[in-house]
Design an enzyme around this catalytic site. Structure first.
Site, PDB file in Angstrom:
ATOM      1  N   ASP A 136       0.710  -1.086   0.214  1.00  0.00           N
ATOM      2  CA  ASP A 136      -0.063  -0.013  -0.125  1.00  0.00           C
ATOM      3  C   ASP A 136       0.994   1.180   0.055  1.00  0.00           C
ATOM      4  O   ASP A 136       2.239   1.314   0.439  1.00  0.00           O
ATOM      5  CB  ASP A 136      -0.871   0.057   1.286  1.00  0.00           C
ATOM      6  N   ASP A 138       1.237   4.538   2.253  1.00  0.00           N
ATOM      7  CA  ASP A 138       0.591   5.020   3.240  1.00  0.00           C
ATOM      8  C   ASP A 138       0.969   6.499   3.251  1.00  0.00           C
ATOM      9  O   ASP A 138       2.090   6.890   2.874  1.00  0.00           O
ATOM     10  CB  ASP A 138       1.374   4.600   4.696  1.00  0.00           C
TER      11      ASP A 138
END
Length: 217
Positions: A136, A138
């Site tokens: 991901d 962040d």
């Protein structure tokens, strides 16, 4: 010296870190390869800075305390918005970093205080490979003043459409950190405060409390 959660601190001597027990072997190895700790969300005590040490695996995380007088270099998420601060090779960009480049114009246009965190920030700041193709991206967005829900929803929609990976965006408020997705979709939110997580009405995130953090701007 002003520090915020997610700031990276360069460690020059492992003996400057205080832990409840001896450093595990993985932590010693991690600090040799990348001598950095990240500021974690906890009250400071006796002049010590709450930090976390990370290894190569997700379960390799260790809370520690750092002597504040030995801090020589701090890398904030905001600093890592600029590619000039990156310690990586441009031809080896991970999808998360490519997504960061794609959404940067949107966030800069909004004139926000923001930056990458987590594995993306660590790789950009250290040059040590920590991201995978499935990682991901962040991010942290810092707001000292209330964020209108409609504005947050619009921003989240723009970012999700532009990014090529899943976004995990944390909205930093004076009370603590909260998921931006949760903030725009629910009147009650889980907020990470200095003393631990709590569920609150999102309107209270900007309450004027004596113990809350404010951010450098």
């Amino acid at each position: 010296m002003e520090l915020n959660p997610h700031d990276l601190i360069r460690i020059y001597n492992q003996d400057d870190l205080l832990t409840d027990a001896s450093l595990p072997e993985w932590a010693v190895s991690a600090l040799v390869h990348a001598p950095y700790a990240v500021v974690r969300r906890a009250p400071s005590k006796n002049g010590l800075i709450p930090v976390g040490i990370r290894g190569s695996k997700k379960n390799e995380r260790l809370p520690a305390w750092l002597i504040s007088s030995v801090v020589y270099e701090v890398i904030s998420p905001e600093m890592l918005v600029s590619p000039l601060q990156w310690k990586i090779k441009q031809h080896e960009l991970n999808p998360s970093i490519l997504s960061l480049k794609s959404i940067t114009p949107i966030l800069n246009q909004e004139k926000l205080y923001w930056g990458p965190t987590g594995s993306t920030a660590f790789e950009l700041a250290t040059g040590i490979k920590t991201l995978t193709e499935e990682s991901d991206l962040d991010l942290v967005l810092r707001y000292n003043n209330p964020l209108p829900v409609a504005e947050g929803l619009s921003l989240l929609d723009k970012l999700n459409k532009e990014a090529g990976v899943r976004l995990d965006i944390q909205l930093e408020t004076p009370l603590g950190g909260v998921s931006l997705a949760e903030y725009v979709n629910s009147t009650t939110v889980l907020v990470k405060t200095l003393t631990g997580p709590m569920i609150v009405d999102r309107k209270t995130l900007w309450s004027k409390l004596d113990h809350v953090m404010t951010f450098k701007q």
